[in-house]
Design a protein around this motif. Structure first.
Motif, short mmCIF file in Angstrom:
data_model
loop_
_atom_site.label_atom_id
_atom_site.label_comp_id
_atom_site.label_asym_id
_atom_site.label_seq_id
_atom_site.Cartn_x
_atom_site.Cartn_y
_atom_site.Cartn_z
N LEU A 1 0.84 -1.20 0.00
CA LEU A 1 0.00 0.00 0.00
C LEU A 1 0.87 1.25 0.00
N ARG A 2 0.52 2.18 -0.84
CA ARG A 2 1.21 3.48 -0.80
C ARG A 2 0.27 4.58 -1.28
N PHE A 3 0.47 5.77 -0.71
CA PHE A 3 -0.32 6.93 -1.12
C PHE A 3 0.51 7.74 -2.11
N ASP A 4 -0.14 8.30 -3.13
CA ASP A 4 0.61 9.21 -3.98
C ASP A 4 0.43 10.62 -3.41
N GLY A 5 1.02 11.59 -4.05
CA GLY A 5 0.99 12.95 -3.51
C GLY A 5 -0.41 13.56 -3.46
N ASP A 6 -1.36 13.00 -4.22
CA ASP A 6 -2.71 13.54 -4.25
C ASP A 6 -3.65 12.81 -3.30
N GLY A 7 -3.09 11.96 -2.45
CA GLY A 7 -3.92 11.24 -1.50
C GLY A 7 -4.60 10.01 -2.09
N ARG A 8 -4.20 9.61 -3.31
CA ARG A 8 -4.78 8.39 -3.87
C ARG A 8 -4.02 7.20 -3.31
N LEU A 9 -4.76 6.11 -3.09
CA LEU A 9 -4.13 4.93 -2.49
C LEU A 9 -3.95 3.85 -3.54
N PHE A 10 -2.73 3.32 -3.60
CA PHE A 10 -2.41 2.23 -4.53
C PHE A 10 -2.10 0.96 -3.77
N ALA A 11 -2.56 -0.16 -4.32
CA ALA A 11 -2.14 -1.48 -3.84
C ALA A 11 -1.30 -2.03 -4.97
N GLY A 12 0.01 -2.05 -4.79
CA GLY A 12 0.89 -2.37 -5.91
C GLY A 12 0.75 -1.28 -6.95
N ASP A 13 0.41 -1.68 -8.20
CA ASP A 13 0.27 -0.69 -9.28
C ASP A 13 -1.16 -0.19 -9.43
N ARG A 14 -2.08 -0.78 -8.67
CA ARG A 14 -3.50 -0.51 -8.91
C ARG A 14 -4.02 0.59 -8.00
#
Ligand code: DC
Length: 219
Positions: free
Chosen positions: A65-78
Motif C-alpha cells: 500500500l502506498r499513497f501518492d501525492g494527491d492522497g490516492r491509495l495504490f495497492a501495488g500498481d493498482r
C-alpha cells in the motif's frame, strides 16, 4: 515536527476535516481508514473470510500500500481509491481491522509514514495507539442521525443507491464493532480535545481544528 491525531466514529466528518485542516496548515495528510479498507477489498477479492486472521494477514503483508501525492491509495500498481469507498468496503474494513496481525502491520506502516513529519493523521486509534505522544489530539463526534445523513449524502454523490435507515444501522453496527474490539478500540484519548460537529458547518469544524493546532504549537 507536529503530529495531529484526529479520531472519531464513522461520519463524524474526520476525513474531510483532516484533509482540509492539513491543507490549511501545510501539513501532510494520512487517512488510515483507507488502509484498512484496502485490506478489506483485497481480502474480499481473494475470496477469504474476512475474520480469518491466518488468511488475511498475508494479504495485508503483501498489499504494497502506498499513497501518492494527491492522497490516492495504490495497492501495488493498482489505484484502489474509488473501489474502497463503498458501504461494503467500510464494513469489510471494520471486520479486518479487528485482527491484531492486520493492525500490527498497518500501525507499523503508519508510524513510519508519520515519523519526522508535520502530519495530520486520522482514524480510530491514532491518539491512543499509533501516536500516543502526538502533540495535538482531536476527537470528533456527532449525533448518529447526523452522521448517517452525512454518510448517505456522500454515498449518493458517488452514485450509490442508499437508504438512510440502512446507513444508520450499518453505522451503529460499525461503531459497536470498532468500540468493542480488544485491540486498540475506538475511544477518546484522555488528553484529546472533543469537538461535537453536529451543529457546526464544515468550515467551522476546520477552523476549530486549525485553531487547536496553532494554539498547541504556539504554547
Ligand atoms: O474511517 P473509515 O470509515 O475509512 O474506516 C474504516 C474502518 O477501518 C473502520 O470501521 C475501523 C477501521 N479503522 C481502524 O480500525 N483504525 C483506524 N485507525 C482507522 C480505521
Amino acid at each position: 515536527m507536529t503530529v495531529v491525531a484526529i479520531d472519531g466514529p464513522v461520519g463524524s466528518g474526520k476525513s474531510t476535516v483532516a484533509r482540509m485542516a492539513a491543507q490549511r496548515l501545510g501539513y501532510l495528510y494520512l487517512d488510515t481508514g483507507a488502509m484498512y479498507r484496502a485490506v478489506g477489498l483485497l481480502a474480499t477479492e481473494a475470496g477469504v473470510r474476512l475474520d480469518d486472521e491466518a488468511a488475511v494477514v498475508p494479504i495485508a503483508a503483501h498489499a504494497e500500500l502506498r499513497f501518492d501525492g494527491d492522497g490516492r491509495l495504490f495497492a501495488g500498481d493498482r489505484d484502489v481509491s474509488g473501489l474502497i469507498r463503498s458501504l461494503e468496503m467500510g464494513a469489510a474494513a471494520s471486520v479486518v481491522s479487528v485482527l491484531p496481525g492486520v493492525r500490527r502491520l498497518l500501525v507499523e506502516r503508519q508510524r513510519t509514514l508519520g515519523a519526522g513529519a508535520d502530519i495530520v493523521m486520522e482514524g480510530r486509534d491514532i491518539g491512543t495507539n499509533v501516536f500516543p505522544g502526538a502533540e495535538v489530539k482531536v476527537f470528533l463526534t456527532a449525533r448518529p442521525e447526523v452522521r448517517a445523513a452525512r454518510r448517505a449524502d456522500e454515498l449518493c454523490a458517488k452514485g450509490e443507491e442508499v437508504d438512510v435507515d440502512e446507513v444508520l444501522d450499518a453505522l451503529l453496527e460499525r461503531d459497536r464493532r470498532d468500540s468493542e474490539r480488544e485491540v486498540a478500540p475506538l475511544r477518546k484519548a484522555a488528553d484529546a480535545v472533543e469537538v461535537d460537529t453536529s451543529k457546526l458547518s464544515l468550515d467551522e469544524v476546520v477552523a476549530a481544528v486549525v485553531a487547536i493546532v496553532r494554539d498547541k504549537v504556539a504554547s
